[in-house]
Scaffold this active site. Structure first.
Site, PDB file in Angstrom:
ATOM      1  N   MET A   8       8.687   6.901  -0.318  1.00 34.04           N
ATOM      2  CA  MET A   8       8.402   6.011   0.440  1.00 34.04           C
ATOM      3  C   MET A   8       9.675   5.352   1.987  1.00 34.04           C
ATOM      4  SD  MET A   8       6.754   2.834  -1.765  1.00 34.04           S
ATOM      5  CE  MET A   8       6.746   1.223  -0.673  1.00 34.04           C
ATOM      6  N   HIS A   9       9.327   4.533   3.188  1.00 36.61           N
ATOM      7  CA  HIS A   9       9.860   4.115   4.084  1.00 36.61           C
ATOM      8  C   HIS A   9      10.316   4.916   5.321  1.00 36.61           C
ATOM      9  CE1 HIS A   9      10.672   0.329   1.487  1.00 36.61           C
ATOM     10  NE2 HIS A   9      10.911   2.116   0.284  1.00 36.61           N
ATOM     11  N   ASP A  50       5.562   6.528  -4.427  1.00 41.39           N
ATOM     12  CA  ASP A  50       5.396   6.779  -5.313  1.00 41.39           C
ATOM     13  C   ASP A  50       6.386   6.662  -6.465  1.00 41.39           C
ATOM     14  OD1 ASP A  50       7.998   5.572  -4.368  1.00 41.39           O
ATOM     15  OD2 ASP A  50       9.951   8.045  -4.106  1.00 41.39           O
TER      16      ASP A  50
END
Length: 489
Positions: free
Chosen positions: A83-84, A239
């Protein structure tokens, strides 16, 4: 329908995993391929999206070579990914710069700016942290204005993979929550939060639930690997949410992940933020669902780091432990190799071994490393408890879950009974495949709520749980002491 197949693609920090399952969730084929990691010095962390695609191609080629015709009955593909990350593309869909990764800590100053500019905690439900996407974009605006001016879309890593697969820009709720631009309660982009970074909703992909279809596989890719031309690509999940879907942790339950990072994950019935201790409050992958997370940035990576220092494998290090750990280590380890999120939100925190002396052995350092990560996970469970989520049992997934000794230490430190599910090392890929099943059946969430079978459980030992109490409180005191020394008033 009896012969239908579903593919899960999990884009990990260090490797891509591809998993093919049938209607009964039996694994029919799997492959993985390493991802070349960046070589920048901390706090910078970047990867080339083109490398992700090459790794996925390699994994698909491997299955196609070993199982000819394996993809011919695939109805849907599900996606999972770290992520991110910030993947910036221009109007032609070309990547403008390397992806700034989840563990990048360069945007500390931008976090302070954004905290002053807009109500990120109220709308986004989370503290502004350097690992999240929003401050990364403000950093690009301030330091790479020419690139910023060319941005057509900001994509999360797995959504760039989706673009490669379908030619379309879509993002789903669980991953989008980690940008800090989502109104998490309303499940829509916030113009106000985007505006604080000089962006608008036009810069963002369209939003979809993880159980819904987002497009169809491009013809040239379908032809290359023999997929049906009707193969759809599901929304998927970040995830951790994908791993939860793989275990059925959607409406209830909990999980603890021991991957590169460490995560304590628990669904919530409503959007339930708790920013005081840096708890993450995100959308889950199914409509009308949310979850909380406590996150540590270094978990299994701590053991890999120590193995590199000794020039050994992780297995060799673990073999140095006594067969049964009967007392806390005399050495303590602060596992903050890349900063800390929950509960301190300190991207500049550092790791350290404490209480070393001339009698310290390799075994002491290994045990201290395992315990340090366990203490950090207990920080997370305590933070979630302060937000109203108490955990007594949890599935455990990730590469670190293969160590029985580590699981016992974590159970003893946290007081939580840990259950090892089937395919624990493929949790996110299984979850992605389950989300593909849901999308192929009209968004039916029953495919992601089924609990997975448990291979075995590890329960806390009463005597050791008590023995770790003093060690844990010492660990917390040492963190605060080290921070005070590092940042004098």
């Amino acid at each position: 329908m009896d012969n239908s197949m579903f593919l899960g693609i999990d884009l990990g920090t260090s490797a891509v995993k591809v998993l093919l399952i049938d209607d009964d969730e039996q694994v029919r084929a799997e492959a993985s391929c390493p991802v070349a990691e960046g070589v920048l010095e901390p706090p910078h962390s970047e990867q080339q999206p083109a490398q992700w695609i090459r790794s996925i191609e390699t994994a698909l080629d491997e299955i196609a070579a070993t199982r000819p015709g394996a993809f011919g009955a695939v109805q849907a593909i599900g996606l999972s990914g770290h992520m991110h990350g910030a993947v910036l593309v221009d109007k032609q869909g070309e990547v403008l710069r390397p992806c700034i990764m989840w563990d990048d800590g360069r945007s500390v100053a931008q976090c302070k700016t954004l905290t002053r500019k807009a109500d990120f905690t109220g709308i986004g439900g989370n503290l502004v942290m350097a690992g999240f996407t929003a401050p990364k974009l403000l950093w690009v605006a301030e330091n790479e204005p020419e690139i910023f001016g060319k941005i057509h879309k900001v994509l999360l890593p797995k959504d760039y993979v989706r673009y490669w697969l379908t030619g379309e820009y879509w993002a789903e709720m669980s991953d989008a929550s980690g940008t800090l631009w989502l109104d998490v309660a309303a499940r829509r982009w916030s113009e106000r939060l985007l505006g604080a970074c000089g962006l608008t909703t036009d810069h963002m992909a369209r939003l979809v639930e993880g159980t819904e279809a987002t497009g169809t596989l491009l013809p040239h890719l379908a032809n290359r690997w023999g997929f049906p031309k009707t193969t759809i690509v599901a929304g998927g999940a970040g995830d951790n949410a994908a791993s939860a879907c793989g275990m059925g942790v959607v409406a209830d339950g909990a999980s603890i992940s021991l991957g590169t990072s460490g995560v304590v994950f628990a669904p919530t019935k409503t959007f339930a933020p708790q920013t005081g201790q840096a708890v993450h409050a995100f959308c889950h992958a199914a409509p009308g669902t949310w979850h909380q997370m406590g996150v540590i940035l270094s978990a299994a990576s701590c053991l890999e780091w120590l193995a590199d220092l000794f020039g050994h494998s992780v297995a060799d290090l673990l073999s140095a432990l006594p067969h049964t750990v009967t007392r806390p280590a005399t050495v303590q380890f602060q596992p903050h190799l890349t900063g800390v999120r929950t509960p301190y939100n300190n991207p500049l925190a550092t790791a350290s071994f404490l209480f070393l002396n001339s009698d310290t052995t390799k075994s002491d350092l290994v045990q201290a490393t395992l315990e340090g990560v366990a203490f950090a996970l207990r920080d997370c469970t305590a933070a979630l408890a302060s937000a109203g989520t108490r955990i007594e049992t949890a599935y455990t997934v990730g590469g670190g879950a293969r160590s029985e000794a580590w699981l016992q230490i974590i159970s003893n430190v946290t007081g939580i009974e840990l259950a090892l599910p089937e395919n624990s090392h493929n949790g996110a890929a299984i979850g992605a495949a389950r989300l593909a099943m849901a999308a192929a059946h009209g968004g039916d969430i029953s495919y992601i709520t089924r609990k997975v079978k448990t291979l075995r459980s590890v329960a806390p030992e009463a005597g050791m749980h008590a023995a770790y109490e003093d060690a844990y409180h010492s660990y917390r005191a040492q963190y605060k002491g080290q921070t005070e020394i590092a940042t004098p008033s």
